[in-house]
Design a protein around this motif. Structure first.
Motif, PDB file in Angstrom:
ATOM      1  N   LYS A  94      70.075  46.342  50.875  1.00  0.00           N
ATOM      2  CA  LYS A  94      71.315  47.090  50.627  1.00  0.00           C
ATOM      3  C   LYS A  94      71.971  47.524  51.931  1.00  0.00           C
ATOM      4  O   LYS A  94      73.199  47.457  52.077  1.00  0.00           O
TER       5      LYS A  94
ATOM      6  N   SER B  87      75.570  46.156  53.444  1.00  0.00           N
ATOM      7  CA  SER B  87      76.555  47.206  53.728  1.00  0.00           C
ATOM      8  C   SER B  87      77.013  47.158  55.183  1.00  0.00           C
ATOM      9  O   SER B  87      78.181  47.435  55.483  1.00  0.00           O
TER      10      SER B  87
ATOM     11  N   ASN C  67      79.473  44.276  55.423  1.00  0.00           N
ATOM     12  CA  ASN C  67      80.726  44.622  54.754  1.00  0.00           C
ATOM     13  C   ASN C  67      81.390  45.865  55.325  1.00  0.00           C
ATOM     14  O   ASN C  67      82.450  46.275  54.849  1.00  0.00           O
TER      15      ASN C  67
ATOM     16  N   CYS D  79      80.694  49.004  55.110  1.00  0.00           N
ATOM     17  CA  CYS D  79      80.856  50.059  54.113  1.00  0.00           C
ATOM     18  C   CYS D  79      80.142  51.319  54.600  1.00  0.00           C
ATOM     19  O   CYS D  79      78.936  51.477  54.428  1.00  0.00           O
TER      20      CYS D  79
ATOM     21  N   CYS E 220      78.171  53.351  51.922  1.00  0.00           N
ATOM     22  CA  CYS E 220      76.882  52.779  51.529  1.00  0.00           C
ATOM     23  C   CYS E 220      75.879  52.780  52.680  1.00  0.00           C
ATOM     24  O   CYS E 220      74.681  52.970  52.462  1.00  0.00           O
TER      25      CYS E 220
ATOM     26  N   THR F 231      75.992  37.387  50.917  1.00  0.00           N
ATOM     27  CA  THR F 231      77.072  38.293  51.289  1.00  0.00           C
ATOM     28  C   THR F 231      78.213  37.512  51.946  1.00  0.00           C
ATOM     29  O   THR F 231      79.385  37.840  51.744  1.00  0.00           O
TER      30      THR F 231
ATOM     31  N   ASN G 233      76.962  44.122  47.036  1.00  0.00           N
ATOM     32  CA  ASN G 233      78.248  43.600  47.473  1.00  0.00           C
ATOM     33  C   ASN G 233      79.382  44.131  46.606  1.00  0.00           C
ATOM     34  O   ASN G 233      80.461  44.448  47.113  1.00  0.00           O
TER      35      ASN G 233
ATOM     36  N   ASN H 179      79.877  47.769  47.657  1.00  0.00           N
ATOM     37  CA  ASN H 179      80.568  47.811  48.952  1.00  0.00           C
ATOM     38  C   ASN H 179      82.058  47.602  48.782  1.00  0.00           C
ATOM     39  O   ASN H 179      82.874  48.320  49.377  1.00  0.00           O
TER      40      ASN H 179
END
Length: 157
Positions: free
Chosen positions: A40, A44, A47, A49, A52, A97, A132, A135
């Motif tokens: 995770k 993250s 992405n 994020c 997250c 991802t 995903n 995110n």
């Protein structure tokens, strides 16, 4: 960053409830919590994020993950801190991802096949897909990230 919405989970509650059920199913699988935290967190990071990243670092630390492994995750291929099972999961995380660029290569799948049971492969792929989605929702709404982490022992590596 200014949040675009702060009540999106309430407004789309009927859509988010099943996502929380998916998360519960993933947690109930035989995949180790520490491995899921790495997956995770890595997705993250890719992405970008912030919401997250903060949440999964905090959860990993609470579950006893070593801070150094979290700090080095972006360079997992060059770091000696991850075992073969974690490396397979991280390679698959990156492949899925970035699926538009990678096409989910057979080489990465072979690593997953060697390290995980068939059920675990299914849950691992589901976990990657789920993070995903989370995110994308949190980045899209510019969700505000937490600003604290749990205290860890100073001698923890």
């Amino acid at each position: 960053m200014t949040p675009r919405m702060t009540d999106h989970m309430k407004r789309a509650e009927a859509g988010f409830k099943p996502l929380f059920a998916v998360e519960a199913a993933i947690r109930a699988s035989t995949l180790e919590p520490k491995l899921l935290h790495l997956v995770k967190l890595r997705a993250s990071q890719i992405n970008a994020c912030a919401y997250c990243i903060q949440m999964h670092v905090a959860e990993a630390l609470k579950d006893g993950e070593k801070p150094l492994r979290l700090h080095m995750l972006d360079a997992w291929r060059e770091a000696s801190l991850y075992d073969a099972r974690e490396r397979a999961a991280l390679a698959w995380t990156e492949a899925l991802t970035r699926v538009a660029d990678t096409g989910a290569p057979d080489e990465d799948w072979a690593l997953v096949e060697a390290a995980f049971t068939e059920d675990e492969r299914a849950y691992l792929s589901l976990a990657i897909g789920a993070i995903n989605l989370w995110n994308r929702v949190q980045v899209g709404f510019r969700a505000a990230h937490g600003t604290t982490l749990p205290a860890v022992q100073a001698h923890a590596a």
